[in-house]
Motif scaffolding. Sequence first.
Motif: not given
Length: 166
Positions: A33-49, A51-53
């Motif tokens: 959901g759109f929680t407090k940690g949403f943006m931090m979790n998105s940014l932490s998942d971004y580099p790996g995704g 690279l794979v993409a």
Amino acid sequence: MPRNLKEEVVFTAIMAGLMVFVMVCYNVMLVQGFTKGFMMNSLSDYPGGLLVAIILDLLLVGPIAKKLAFKYIINDYMKKNVVLIGITISVMMVLGMVTCMSLFGIIMSHNVSLASYIHAWGFNFIVALPLQLLIVGPIARAVLGKMQSATDKAKAAQETTSEEIE
């Protein structure tokens, strides 16, 4: 369409960068959901995704999508219209990337099952296709077009200078 390796790298970086960022945000929001940690979790998942993409785009999905599109879908009529070629390749790329990246996503979330994969694939496809065709694709093609135009102008200026010297 990119004409050389430099253009291919820039085009892929823009396309993959924007698509992965939006899709990571979308998937994080689906899970938590759109929680407090949403943006931090998105940014932490971004580099790996990302690279794979990029690896999938350049080495697997891109070449296969283009080969299948030109072999089975794009006919002589379509070859006269670069927009139809672009749309066809974009749809093929979305199909391939959603197929691979949905698998990557469920593996990374440790929720591997056929039901999870089918669910992830469907939810990703309904966002990725319009995102690619209506927003990200036009942005990437506009940047590529400006890049190609600048290159063409530089070549023309160089040819004019060469002719004047002779």
